[in-house]
Design a protein around this motif. Structure first.
Motif, PDB file in Angstrom:
ATOM      1  N   THR A  98      15.873  74.101  -9.723  1.00 49.94           N
ATOM      2  CA  THR A  98      16.969  75.004  -9.366  1.00 49.94           C
ATOM      3  C   THR A  98      17.885  74.354  -8.328  1.00 49.94           C
ATOM      4  OG1 THR A  98      15.648  76.072  -7.633  1.00 49.94           O
ATOM      5  CG2 THR A  98      15.569  77.058  -9.836  1.00 49.94           C
ATOM      6  N   LEU A  99      17.398  73.256  -7.732  1.00 48.35           N
ATOM      7  CA  LEU A  99      18.167  72.576  -6.693  1.00 48.35           C
ATOM      8  C   LEU A  99      18.579  71.166  -7.094  1.00 48.35           C
ATOM      9  CD1 LEU A  99      16.014  73.631  -3.598  1.00 48.35           C
ATOM     10  CD2 LEU A  99      18.151  74.673  -4.376  1.00 48.35           C
ATOM     11  N   THR A 100      17.798  70.529  -7.985  1.00 51.42           N
ATOM     12  CA  THR A 100      18.113  69.172  -8.415  1.00 51.42           C
ATOM     13  C   THR A 100      17.969  69.061  -9.931  1.00 51.42           C
ATOM     14  OG1 THR A 100      15.831  68.381  -8.201  1.00 51.42           O
ATOM     15  CG2 THR A 100      17.234  68.218  -6.245  1.00 51.42           C
ATOM     16  N   ALA A 101      18.428  67.934 -10.460  1.00 52.08           N
ATOM     17  CA  ALA A 101      18.355  67.724 -11.910  1.00 52.08           C
ATOM     18  C   ALA A 101      16.931  67.447 -12.372  1.00 52.08           C
ATOM     19  CB  ALA A 101      19.261  66.563 -12.307  1.00 52.08           C
ATOM     20  N   ILE A 102      16.097  66.951 -11.462  1.00 51.08           N
ATOM     21  CA  ILE A 102      14.702  66.648 -11.778  1.00 51.08           C
ATOM     22  C   ILE A 102      13.814  67.736 -11.211  1.00 51.08           C
ATOM     23  CG2 ILE A 102      12.825  64.988 -11.514  1.00 51.08           C
ATOM     24  CD1 ILE A 102      14.948  62.834 -11.071  1.00 51.08           C
ATOM     25  N   ASP A 103      12.868  68.210 -12.013  1.00 50.98           N
ATOM     26  CA  ASP A 103      11.937  69.222 -11.525  1.00 50.98           C
ATOM     27  C   ASP A 103      10.674  68.554 -11.006  1.00 50.98           C
ATOM     28  OD1 ASP A 103      11.068  72.099 -11.300  1.00 50.98           O
ATOM     29  OD2 ASP A 103       9.437  71.315 -12.541  1.00 50.98           O
ATOM     30  N   GLY A 104      10.291  68.896  -9.791  1.00 52.62           N
ATOM     31  CA  GLY A 104       9.030  68.408  -9.257  1.00 52.62           C
ATOM     32  C   GLY A 104       9.130  67.071  -8.566  1.00 52.62           C
ATOM     33  N   MET A 105       8.093  66.220  -8.758  1.00 53.10           N
ATOM     34  CA  MET A 105       7.977  64.973  -8.029  1.00 53.10           C
ATOM     35  C   MET A 105       9.142  64.037  -8.314  1.00 53.10           C
ATOM     36  SD  MET A 105       5.292  65.467  -6.255  1.00 53.10           S
ATOM     37  CE  MET A 105       5.574  63.887  -5.505  1.00 53.10           C
ATOM     38  N   GLN A 106       9.654  63.455  -7.233  1.00 49.53           N
ATOM     39  CA  GLN A 106      10.775  62.526  -7.337  1.00 49.53           C
ATOM     40  C   GLN A 106      10.825  61.662  -6.085  1.00 49.53           C
ATOM     41  OE1 GLN A 106      14.583  65.123  -6.826  1.00 49.53           O
ATOM     42  NE2 GLN A 106      12.949  66.434  -7.635  1.00 49.53           N
ATOM     43  N   SER A 107      11.618  60.609  -6.149  1.00 50.34           N
ATOM     44  CA  SER A 107      11.776  59.739  -4.984  1.00 50.34           C
ATOM     45  C   SER A 107      13.248  59.479  -4.736  1.00 50.34           C
ATOM     46  CB  SER A 107      11.036  58.419  -5.185  1.00 50.34           C
ATOM     47  OG  SER A 107      11.630  57.660  -6.222  1.00 50.34           O
ATOM     48  N   ASP A 108      13.593  59.333  -3.469  1.00 48.11           N
ATOM     49  CA  ASP A 108      14.958  59.008  -3.060  1.00 48.11           C
ATOM     50  C   ASP A 108      14.905  57.856  -2.077  1.00 48.11           C
ATOM     51  OD1 ASP A 108      16.450  61.011  -4.432  1.00 48.11           O
ATOM     52  OD2 ASP A 108      15.753  62.496  -2.988  1.00 48.11           O
ATOM     53  N   PRO A 109      15.907  56.977  -2.075  1.00 50.14           N
ATOM     54  CA  PRO A 109      16.007  56.009  -0.986  1.00 50.14           C
ATOM     55  C   PRO A 109      16.039  56.762   0.343  1.00 50.14           C
ATOM     56  CG  PRO A 109      17.548  55.477  -2.738  1.00 50.14           C
ATOM     57  CD  PRO A 109      16.983  56.824  -3.067  1.00 50.14           C
ATOM     58  N   LEU A 110      15.427  56.198   1.358  1.00 51.29           N
ATOM     59  CA  LEU A 110      15.396  56.858   2.668  1.00 51.29           C
ATOM     60  C   LEU A 110      16.807  57.226   3.118  1.00 51.29           C
ATOM     61  CD1 LEU A 110      13.957  57.736   5.267  1.00 51.29           C
ATOM     62  CD2 LEU A 110      14.127  55.363   6.068  1.00 51.29           C
ATOM     63  N   ALA A 111      17.765  56.341   2.905  1.00 51.22           N
ATOM     64  CA  ALA A 111      19.146  56.599   3.334  1.00 51.22           C
ATOM     65  C   ALA A 111      19.725  57.822   2.643  1.00 51.22           C
ATOM     66  CB  ALA A 111      20.021  55.377   3.053  1.00 51.22           C
ATOM     67  N   VAL A 112      19.386  58.021   1.357  1.00 47.70           N
ATOM     68  CA  VAL A 112      19.875  59.182   0.613  1.00 47.70           C
ATOM     69  C   VAL A 112      19.202  60.451   1.117  1.00 47.70           C
ATOM     70  CG1 VAL A 112      19.964  60.285  -1.657  1.00 47.70           C
ATOM     71  CG2 VAL A 112      20.438  57.844  -1.434  1.00 47.70           C
ATOM     72  N   PHE A 113      17.894  60.388   1.349  1.00 44.46           N
ATOM     73  CA  PHE A 113      17.153  61.548   1.857  1.00 44.46           C
ATOM     74  C   PHE A 113      17.737  62.004   3.194  1.00 44.46           C
ATOM     75  CE2 PHE A 113      13.712  63.740   4.016  1.00 44.46           C
ATOM     76  CZ  PHE A 113      13.132  64.505   3.009  1.00 44.46           C
ATOM     77  N   VAL A 114      18.054  61.039   4.053  1.00 45.46           N
ATOM     78  CA  VAL A 114      18.628  61.372   5.368  1.00 45.46           C
ATOM     79  C   VAL A 114      20.043  61.915   5.211  1.00 45.46           C
ATOM     80  CG1 VAL A 114      19.341  60.447   7.602  1.00 45.46           C
ATOM     81  CG2 VAL A 114      17.183  59.703   6.580  1.00 45.46           C
ATOM     82  N   LYS A 115      20.851  61.276   4.369  1.00 43.15           N
ATOM     83  CA  LYS A 115      22.232  61.727   4.149  1.00 43.15           C
ATOM     84  C   LYS A 115      22.274  63.174   3.670  1.00 43.15           C
ATOM     85  CE  LYS A 115      26.470  60.700   1.537  1.00 43.15           C
ATOM     86  NZ  LYS A 115      26.648  62.112   1.110  1.00 43.15           N
ATOM     87  N   ASN A 116      21.285  63.567   2.859  1.00 41.27           N
ATOM     88  CA  ASN A 116      21.234  64.927   2.334  1.00 41.27           C
ATOM     89  C   ASN A 116      20.582  65.907   3.307  1.00 41.27           C
ATOM     90  OD1 ASN A 116      22.417  64.004  -0.011  1.00 41.27           O
ATOM     91  ND2 ASN A 116      20.487  63.753  -1.108  1.00 41.27           N
ATOM     92  N   SER A 117      20.449  65.482   4.538  1.00 41.38           N
ATOM     93  CA  SER A 117      19.889  66.325   5.598  1.00 41.38           C
ATOM     94  C   SER A 117      20.988  66.686   6.586  1.00 41.38           C
ATOM     95  CB  SER A 117      18.779  65.577   6.346  1.00 41.38           C
ATOM     96  OG  SER A 117      17.846  65.019   5.448  1.00 41.38           O
ATOM     97  N   LYS A 118      20.860  67.828   7.212  1.00 44.59           N
ATOM     98  CA  LYS A 118      21.839  68.202   8.236  1.00 44.59           C
ATOM     99  C   LYS A 118      21.708  67.252   9.423  1.00 44.59           C
ATOM    100  CE  LYS A 118      22.685  72.995   7.032  1.00 44.59           C
ATOM    101  NZ  LYS A 118      22.861  74.374   7.523  1.00 44.59           N
TER     102      LYS A 118
END
Length: 213
Positions: A98-118
């Motif tokens: 409901t929030l991303t294109a992939i359901d469940g387990m996934q991985s993101d580059p650390l830089a992307v994970f941080v960028k998508n954080s407030k």
């Protein structure tokens, strides 16, 4: 006549509520797209594989999690920091489709994970009772769930590991590797992030964050 007025008021109230949610979410998406938030080099240097990363994400659901959470810091999501085959930092986590294109387990580059954080919303913690051998097993187990493509647990059933939500995933890793339930003193409230802020269990490695107002 009275029933018609009540009906009209209800309809207008629902419309107003939906409109508020729509524009709220639209602004959150825009803020996320425009984000330039990143950890500093000296903060990244402190991180090790197997560390747990916590954040406050964008969107209505993230803000609701923070609002109802009884945490000293605003946290809405968590994952495990690992290195991929090219030795790049990534975060393994689980998210609903409901929030991303992939359901469940996934991985993101650390830089992307941080960028998508407030901004100023990252905490990285490290389990106290660990060693190199256990850390290796811990990250291997995280990749196991990632490669197995375990779906997101929309039912939030902590008694069934065939599906996992974010804190349930981390809890399961500690059960698998350390045979320890980090949530044992928190009863059945597996949606909280309190264990990761328990100084008896974890050391805070990075605290790029302000306490809740």
């Amino acid at each position: 006549m009275l029933k018609k007025r009540i009906f009209l008021i209800v309809v207008l109230s629902i419309f107003a509520f939906i409109s508020v949610l729509y524009f709220y979410q639209k602004k959150s998406i825009k803020d996320e797209q425009n984000s330039t938030y990143q950890l500093q080099a000296h903060e990244i240097e402190k991180i090790r594989e197997g560390d747990i990363i916590l954040r406050h994400g964008y969107g209505i659901i993230s803000d609701m999690i923070v609002k109802v959470g009884k945490e000293p810091y605003p946290i809405s999501h968590c994952g495990v920091v690992c290195k991929d085959e090219k030795q790049n930092w990534i975060v393994i986590h689980t998210v609903s489709n409901t929030l991303t294109a992939i359901d469940g387990m996934q991985s993101d580059p650390l830089a992307v994970f941080v960028k998508n954080s407030k901004e100023n919303s990252i905490i990285v913690v490290r389990y106290k009772n660990t060693n190199d051998s256990c850390t290796k097993l811990f990250t291997q187990q995280a990749f196991y769930y990632l490669n197995k493509k375990v779906p997101f647990d929309d039912r939030f059933d902590s008694n069934d590991s065939s599906e996992l939500y974010c804190t349930e995933f981390i809890r399961q890793l500690y059960l698998d590797v350390y045979h320890t339930d980090i949530y044992s003193q928190y009863s059945t409230d597996m949606l909280r992030f309190s264990p990761f802020l328990n100084e008896k269990l974890f050391d805070i490695i990075v605290l790029d964050k302000k306490k809740k107002d």
